[in-house]
Design an enzyme around this catalytic site. Structure first.
Site, short mmCIF file in Angstrom:
data_model
loop_
_atom_site.label_atom_id
_atom_site.label_comp_id
_atom_site.label_asym_id
_atom_site.label_seq_id
_atom_site.Cartn_x
_atom_site.Cartn_y
_atom_site.Cartn_z
N ASP A 140 0.83 -1.21 0.00
CA ASP A 140 0.00 0.00 0.00
C ASP A 140 0.87 1.26 0.00
O ASP A 140 1.99 1.26 0.50
CB ASP A 140 -0.91 -0.02 1.24
N ASN B 280 -11.02 -2.31 -5.40
CA ASN B 280 -10.23 -1.40 -6.25
C ASN B 280 -10.87 -1.16 -7.63
O ASN B 280 -10.54 -0.19 -8.31
CB ASN B 280 -8.79 -1.90 -6.44
C1 IPE Z 1 -5.52 -2.63 -0.21
O1 IPE Z 1 -5.15 -1.31 -0.41
C2 IPE Z 1 -5.51 -3.38 -1.50
C3 IPE Z 1 -4.20 -3.53 -2.13
C4 IPE Z 1 -3.06 -3.21 -1.60
C5 IPE Z 1 -4.23 -4.12 -3.43
P1 IPE Z 1 -6.23 -0.15 -0.56
O2 IPE Z 1 -5.48 1.11 -0.69
O3 IPE Z 1 -7.19 -0.49 -1.63
O4 IPE Z 1 -6.98 -0.25 0.84
P2 IPE Z 1 -7.86 0.82 1.61
O5 IPE Z 1 -8.91 1.29 0.66
O6 IPE Z 1 -6.96 1.92 2.01
O7 IPE Z 1 -8.41 0.07 2.79
C1 IPE Z 2 -1.57 0.30 -3.38
O1 IPE Z 2 -1.34 1.66 -3.40
C2 IPE Z 2 -1.81 -0.30 -4.74
C3 IPE Z 2 -3.21 -0.67 -5.01
C4 IPE Z 2 -4.18 -0.64 -4.15
C5 IPE Z 2 -3.51 -1.12 -6.35
P1 IPE Z 2 -2.53 2.70 -3.41
O2 IPE Z 2 -2.90 2.98 -4.83
O3 IPE Z 2 -3.64 2.24 -2.55
O4 IPE Z 2 -1.84 3.99 -2.79
P2 IPE Z 2 -2.43 4.96 -1.69
O5 IPE Z 2 -2.89 4.12 -0.55
O6 IPE Z 2 -3.56 5.70 -2.32
O7 IPE Z 2 -1.29 5.85 -1.32
MG MG Z 3 -4.05 2.44 -0.60
#
Ligand code: IPE
Ligand code: IPE
Ligand code: MG
Length: 248
Positions: free
Chosen positions: A21, A69
């Site tokens: 993340d 997502n």
């Molecule tokens: C969790 O991250 C899913 C992945 C790392 C693929 P998110 O960024 O989607 O999670 P939330 O929305 O902050 O809980």
């Molecule tokens: C994790 O990084 C990757 C996916 C969930 C695909 P994020 O895209 O959630 O990055 P943040 O949490 O918005 O910084």
């Molecule tokens: Mg995230």
């Protein structure tokens, strides 16, 4: 001493799972688009996979895309799917070089056609590798997986192929997308968030959690080793008392 040298090879977690993340925030800090964060995260995936295989971890599960997502802006979802195809294609060499087999869990049928095909190709091409399995969680959500397992089991009971008395932990596990994969002992989440976000809810019943403020594109193999050193300092009691564990 670096973290790698502090690792006790005889007490390694067999399975490490990571919620990767923080890509978006990493890019934002640099005044760049979120997708730049995603593409920069590929290096972290390579480093982590190589590091894990090198020390003898057997399964590395990476949460790459959740069912939730799909609700992100279309442009970001498309960019992620394109990046996935490109990365699978380019990094298959890394998998070969490190004797790593690719596996995937999740509602894979919901992926775009070319992503699905590229994924299946990489899975087939690396099926003979046996140093470590890298499991990509794609279009994955734990509640989806649990409900899906319950449905299949219910149908079997209805047809008389299974009796309700046959349903136990092992049988239930065998209907999850992680069937044949041991439960993770260590779950890492980057980016300073303290939540599970619908990841492996059943499988992490007794996992040790490790949270780091590092954003995923900054995560390197030393960070993985640091998490494993931390894991090895913990006493895993599984409901027993400390005295019972020590005298074992
Ligand atoms: C969790 O991250 C899913 C992945 C790392 C693929 P998110 O960024 O989607 O999670 P939330 O929305 O902050 O809980
Ligand atoms: C994790 O990084 C990757 C996916 C969930 C695909 P994020 O895209 O959630 O990055 P943040 O949490 O918005 O910084
Ligand atoms: Mg995230």
């Amino acid at each position: 001493m670096n973290f790698k040298d502090q690792i006790d090879k005889s007490r390694l977690p067999e399975h490490v799972a990571i919620i990767m993340d923080g890509n978006g925030r990493w890019a934002k800090q640099r005044g760049r688009l979120r997708t730049f964060g995603h593409s920069s995260g590929v290096k972290s995936v390579r480093e982590t996979a190589e590091g894990a295989a090198e020390i003898g971890v057997k399964y590395l599960t990476l949460y790459a895309f959740s069912t939730e997502n799909w609700k992100r802006p279309r442009s970001e979802v498309n960019a992620l799917m394109t990046l996935l195809v490109k990365t699978l294609n380019k990094e298959i060499k890394t998998l070969h070089d490190n004797n790593i087999r690719l596996l995937a869990i999740g509602d894979l049928k919901s992926l775009p056609d070319n992503t699905y095909k590229e994924l299946q190709y990489a899975i087939r091409e690396t099926a003979h590798h046996n140093k470590m399995a890298m499991v990509l969680a794609l279009s994955y959500s734990s509640r989806w997986e649990i409900v899906n397992a319950a449905k299949i089991i219910a149908e079997k009971v209805q047809k008389g192929e299974l009796s309700p008395d046959d349903i136990n932990n092992d049988l239930f596990s065998s209907y999850l997308t992680t069937a044949n994969i041991p439960d993770p002992e260590l779950l890492i989440r980057t980016s300073g968030e303290y939540r599970i976000s619908n990841f492996l809810l059943w499988q992490i019943a007794y996992a040790e959690f490790y949270f780091t403020p590092k954003l995923w594109p900054d995560f390197r193999r030393e960070d993985l080793f640091e998490a494993i050193v931390d894991f090895q300092k913990r006493e895993r009691r599984f409901g027993k008392t400390s005295e019972q564990i020590v005298s074992k």
